[in-house]
Write an enzyme that holds these catalytic residues in place. Structure first.
Site, PDB file in Angstrom:
ATOM      1  N   ALA A  34       0.855  -1.193   0.000  1.00  0.00           N
ATOM      2  CA  ALA A  34       0.000   0.000   0.000  1.00  0.00           C
ATOM      3  C   ALA A  34       0.885   1.236   0.000  1.00  0.00           C
ATOM      4  O   ALA A  34       0.708   2.154   0.815  1.00  0.00           O
ATOM      5  CB  ALA A  34      -0.970  -0.012   1.182  1.00  0.00           C
ATOM      6  N   HIS A  39       6.576   6.113   1.602  1.00  0.00           N
ATOM      7  CA  HIS A  39       7.422   4.992   1.182  1.00  0.00           C
ATOM      8  C   HIS A  39       8.358   5.414   0.043  1.00  0.00           C
ATOM      9  O   HIS A  39       9.536   5.022   0.029  1.00  0.00           O
ATOM     10  CB  HIS A  39       6.561   3.822   0.702  1.00  0.00           C
ATOM     11  N   LYS A 151       8.317   7.803  11.489  1.00  0.00           N
ATOM     12  CA  LYS A 151       6.956   7.794  12.022  1.00  0.00           C
ATOM     13  C   LYS A 151       6.748   6.631  12.989  1.00  0.00           C
ATOM     14  O   LYS A 151       6.022   6.759  13.978  1.00  0.00           O
ATOM     15  CB  LYS A 151       5.921   7.728  10.897  1.00  0.00           C
ATOM     16  N   ASP A 152       7.376   5.494  12.718  1.00  0.00           N
ATOM     17  CA  ASP A 152       7.324   4.353  13.635  1.00  0.00           C
ATOM     18  C   ASP A 152       8.546   4.425  14.544  1.00  0.00           C
ATOM     19  O   ASP A 152       9.467   3.605  14.451  1.00  0.00           O
ATOM     20  CB  ASP A 152       7.289   3.045  12.845  1.00  0.00           C
ATOM     21  N   SER A 188      -0.696   4.199   5.426  1.00  0.00           N
ATOM     22  CA  SER A 188      -1.576   3.368   4.606  1.00  0.00           C
ATOM     23  C   SER A 188      -2.968   3.252   5.208  1.00  0.00           C
ATOM     24  O   SER A 188      -3.937   2.973   4.507  1.00  0.00           O
ATOM     25  CB  SER A 188      -0.966   1.962   4.444  1.00  0.00           C
TER      26      SER A 188
END
Length: 285
Positions: A34, A39, A151-152, A188
């Site tokens: 996705a 990405h 972000k993570d 996503s």
């Protein structure tokens, strides 16, 4: 550059053989597909560090808990391939779960204590599943560099810790969080949000901006929390899981005596959609 699609471990090994023989540098960008502009930014960053970029597309069942969105997680493989071709990716590795995991799999990676706090409190065993699949990808691709999104943030910290603890010969590079024009962090899962839910969800990035304007941990959390409290009274409401100001390497809470970088991280649900976001703040005396 021609794009090679490897659907099995054997096909991946064949695809990597010539690149390894030539001694070219390889960068890996692990994804669950996705693909969006965030990405793509990681792929572009990977190109800055290597001669070839490998993108994995695999919705990893080990990192989803009961009742989470594994079955409905967006799968857009043809569009993902097109995006990878446009970004000059060399190899897309898209295995099945049956190919990647043995049917009687017994050994995995434990995320340790850091995997049980903050995000791990709400998603038990999530980070064990993340680290297990990432280590498998490292072993199969054997990249020189691996690129992950900021972000993570807790995931990024744990992958760096795994690389250090297990002496994995890969350099971990972090790509910045990309945002929609309205401030919502690219994800996503954003496609799950209705227009009304999206309006409420904007409180996450707004809370981070408000908090980052202050200088002490107490004031940072107070300002960000006030925004989230307001969103909890919106319609539809925001349901907060956590708001923390944490050490970026350990994800333990920082106190008023902390100096240097800290991560202001938030997770919340709007409707049936769970979103995370964070911002890195430099605390000074």
């Amino acid at each position: 550059m021609d794009l090679t699609v490897a659907g099995t471990r054997a096909e991946l090994a064949e695809a990597m053989k010539a690149r390894e023989h030539a001694g070219d540098r390889v960068a890996l960008v692990p994804t669950m597909g996705a693909l969006h502009e965030g990405h793509r930014s990681l792929i572009r960053l990977a190109h800055e560090h290597a001669d070839h970029v490998v993108v994995s597309v695999f919705v990893n069942p080990l990192q989803f808990g009961p009742g989470e969105d594994f079955s409905r997680y967006p799968r857009t493989f043809e569009a993902d391939l097109a995006a990878c071709a446009e970004e000059n990716v060399s190899v897309v590795f898209a295995p099945s779960a049956d190919d990647l995991y043995l049917p009687d799999r017994q050994v995995g990676v434990s995320a340790g204590h850091m995997g049980t706090i903050v995000e791990g409190t709400f998603r038990p065993d999530h980070f064990d599943g993340v680290l297990t699949v990432v280590l498998k990808l490292f072993n199969l691709v054997r990249p020189d560099v691996a690129v992950f999104g900021q972000k993570d943030a807790q995931q990024l910290a744990l992958i760096r810790r795994m690389v250090a603890d297990l002496n994995v010969p890969v350099s971990v590079v972090a790509g910045p969080t990309l945002r929609e024009p309205d401030g919502l962090a690219l994800s996503s899962r954003n496609r799950y949000l209705s227009p009304e839910e999206r309006t409420t969800a904007l409180a996450l990035s707004r809370a981070l901006r408000e908090g980052a304007a202050y200088g002490t941990p107490r004031d940072i959390l107070r300002a960000a929390g006030a925004v989230l409290d307001g969103a909890a009274r919106a319609e539809p409401p925001l349901v907060l899981d956590y708001l923390v100001l944490a050490d970026p390497a350990t994800f333990t809470d920082v106190g008023d005596d902390h100096r240097g970088e800290a991560v202001l991280a938030v997770a919340a649900r709007v409707g049936t959609t769970r979103l995370i976001d964070n911002v890195v703040i430099r605390l000074r005396a």
